[in-house]
Design an enzyme around this catalytic site. Structure first.
Site, PDB file in Angstrom:
ATOM      1  N   ASP A 225      38.644  46.371  42.069  1.00  0.00           N
ATOM      2  CA  ASP A 225      37.362  45.823  41.625  1.00  0.00           C
ATOM      3  C   ASP A 225      36.974  46.474  40.285  1.00  0.00           C
ATOM      4  O   ASP A 225      37.810  46.585  39.400  1.00  0.00           O
ATOM      5  CB  ASP A 225      36.294  46.023  42.720  1.00  0.00           C
ATOM      6  CG  ASP A 225      35.068  45.150  42.528  1.00  0.00           C
ATOM      7  OD1 ASP A 225      35.072  43.995  42.986  1.00  0.00           O
ATOM      8  OD2 ASP A 225      34.106  45.613  41.895  1.00  0.00           O
ATOM      9  N   TYR A 375      27.362  44.184  35.877  1.00  0.00           N
ATOM     10  CA  TYR A 375      27.975  42.882  35.566  1.00  0.00           C
ATOM     11  C   TYR A 375      27.485  42.370  34.220  1.00  0.00           C
ATOM     12  O   TYR A 375      28.267  41.866  33.406  1.00  0.00           O
ATOM     13  CB  TYR A 375      27.652  41.869  36.668  1.00  0.00           C
ATOM     14  CG  TYR A 375      28.489  42.052  37.912  1.00  0.00           C
ATOM     15  CD1 TYR A 375      29.568  41.209  38.179  1.00  0.00           C
ATOM     16  CD2 TYR A 375      28.227  43.067  38.813  1.00  0.00           C
ATOM     17  CE1 TYR A 375      30.347  41.371  39.309  1.00  0.00           C
ATOM     18  CE2 TYR A 375      28.996  43.245  39.946  1.00  0.00           C
ATOM     19  CZ  TYR A 375      30.059  42.401  40.188  1.00  0.00           C
ATOM     20  OH  TYR A 375      30.838  42.579  41.303  1.00  0.00           O
ATOM     21  N   HIS A 432      40.393  42.526  49.591  1.00  0.00           N
ATOM     22  CA  HIS A 432      39.794  43.122  48.402  1.00  0.00           C
ATOM     23  C   HIS A 432      39.476  44.612  48.549  1.00  0.00           C
ATOM     24  O   HIS A 432      39.665  45.387  47.624  1.00  0.00           O
ATOM     25  CB  HIS A 432      38.513  42.352  48.074  1.00  0.00           C
ATOM     26  CG  HIS A 432      37.868  42.760  46.793  1.00  0.00           C
ATOM     27  ND1 HIS A 432      38.405  42.469  45.558  1.00  0.00           N
ATOM     28  CD2 HIS A 432      36.716  43.456  46.545  1.00  0.00           C
ATOM     29  CE1 HIS A 432      37.613  42.940  44.610  1.00  0.00           C
ATOM     30  NE2 HIS A 432      36.588  43.550  45.176  1.00  0.00           N
TER      31      HIS A 432
END
Length: 464
Positions: A225, A375, A432
């Protein structure tokens, strides 16, 4: 005359070599992310012990908010296709109130040594675990492990003993690690940046300073990630200090004609594009396993890359809302098929105690807003526009490709960014959150990668 020509050619060659090396190194980002102006006095570089603590007031406030939660009735037979199913969410909240023991989990969190230190104006939190024993004459290998969103340093708690004491877990003692797991600034117990533009390169620069402060001149890095990008940037900043880069997620931001053609024709002519049979199985049909997944799973990223504070403020005020937002990711990103289950398959791979501990780290630290801002800081300038996206990584790289990762990146694509891939393995299971879900599989892959780098001395070949 011949001597002059040789001198000119030699000078040009040296200039070319040094220029090329300089262009392929990402500049260290020396910023100031604390409140106000950077002080003229030298920053305190001391390393202070830290422990997670809780109070009765904190728990009382949590239980009050859980008691006052309002639930929305889900659509019939919707399972997790519309997001988290509130019928199952009610059950989780009931467990949270009546069975989950936060005080006990605080003890679990504190079983590993934790510290804080000031770097670039921010209090940086990190877990630092040394091996319980070392064979005589041996030294532990420093390993920096970086989490992502919506995870935390707690994701690594099950893999840490496998790496610091591998012999006790049947993994041999040839490579023993000293593990450092920091919280990304704005996540968990690391202070959030007070200024704009703190991105992955900023985080990589901070963690590079951290490793040097801990007196590690050479070390390995591992991440998935955001941790994957941060560790990649660190390898670009300090290629002569990072001996090896291990990733369980790879992203490609520069797409060219070859990628387009491999998407269109790779299913029929895999060898032409360097695709293996397993690549074909994981990638095609690309509309279903590629584009459709990106569209269905990227809505959160668009929100967080544009207006993170708006939804973040609501999540920071509601523990149930926070849990719903985070748990939905642990369902879908572990296995997309879990969306068709009434309980989202959450307890097929994780315990509720582990899931709620991760949520509580976000809740008690109040970090959900700052974690979402990461982000925006990384994506607001557009994909493929930043310098680090245009540079390759010369450090020896190991990639553990888990089958249930949202988007599969084949080695043929990855090597354009990471030309020095020492190992690329198709993992038999997992998604993930690799370290959290399949700690033993990930530990074994890290060990074999480091073994290859060490025995073949690959780090000495990265452009010296």
């Amino acid at each position: 005359m011949l001597l002059e020509v040789l001198l000119v050619l030699g000078t040009l060659l040296i200039y070319f070599l040094f220029s090329k090396k300089k262009e392929e190194t990402l500049p260290f980002k020396d910023g100031w992310w604390g409140r106000g102006q950077k002080p003229v006095t030298k920053e305190d570089s001391s390393i202070r012990p830290f422990k997670v603590e809780t109070t009765e007031e904190e728990l009382s406030d949590l239980f009050r908010r859980l008691d006052q939660a309002r639930f929305t009735e889900p659509l019939e037979n919707s399972c997790f296709h519309y997001g988290i199913n509130s019928v199952h969410l009610r059950k989780i909240v009931s467990y949270w109130k009546n069975q989950f023991n936060w005080k006990k989990q605080v003890e679990v969190l504190n079983k590993y040594p934790q510290f804080k230190t000031k770097i670039q104006g921010l209090d940086i939190h990190f877990v630092h675990v040394k091996p319980p024993r070392l064979p005589e004459g041996r030294a532990a290998k420093p390993l920096l492990m970086v989490h992502g969103w919506p995870g935390s340093f707690y994701e690594f708690y099950k893999i840490i003993p496998l790496l610091t004491d591998p012999a006790s877990h049947g993994l041999g003692d040839e490579h023993i690690f000293e593990v450092i797991c920091p919280s990304i600034p704005g996540y968990g117990f690391s202070e959030a940046p007070h200024k704009k533009d703190f991105n992955s390169v900023s985080a990589a620069s901070v963690f590079y300073e951290l490793m040097l402060r801990l007196e590690f001149n050479e070390f390995y890095t591992q991440g998935g990630d955001w941790g994957s990008l941060i560790c990649t940037n660190l390898a670009q900043i300090a290629p002569n200090h990072v001996k090896g880069l291990h990733l369980n997620m790879v992203s490609v931001s520069k797409l060219g004609l070859t990628h387009l053609l491999s998407v269109l024709l790779g299913r029929y002519f895999p060898g032409l594009f360097g695709l293996q049979d397993e690549d074909v199985r994981r990638m095609f049909p690309f509309w279903k396993k590629g584009l459709s997944r990106i569209l269905s799973e990227s809505g959160y990223a668009h929100i967080q890359a544009t207006k993170p504070d708006t939804v973040g403020c609501s999540l920071n005020d509601s523990p149930v809302g926070l849990a719903a937002y985070i748990l939905e990711k642990f369902s879908s990103w572990t296995d997309m098929e879990f969306q068709s289950l009434e309980d989202g398959g959450l307890e097929r791979k994780f315990s509720l105690d582990d899931l709620l501990t991760n949520i509580m780290i976000y809740w008690v630290s109040g970090c959900i807003v700052s974690s979402m801002r990461f982000y925006k800081e990384n994506l607001q300038k557009g994909i493929g526009t930043q310098k680090h996206e245009k540079l390759t990584v010369q450090v020896p790289t190991g990639i553990a490709s888990f089958p249930n990762e949202i988007l599969h990146i084949p080695q043929a694509w990855a090597k354009k960014k990471y030309p020095n891939i020492a190992s690329f393995h198709f993992m038999p299971r997992g998604g993930h959150f690799a370290a959290f879900e399949e700690p033993e599989l990930l530990a074994k892959d890290i060990l074999q990668f480091v073994d290859k780098v060490e025995k073949e001395q690959l780090w000495k070949e990265k452009g010296e």
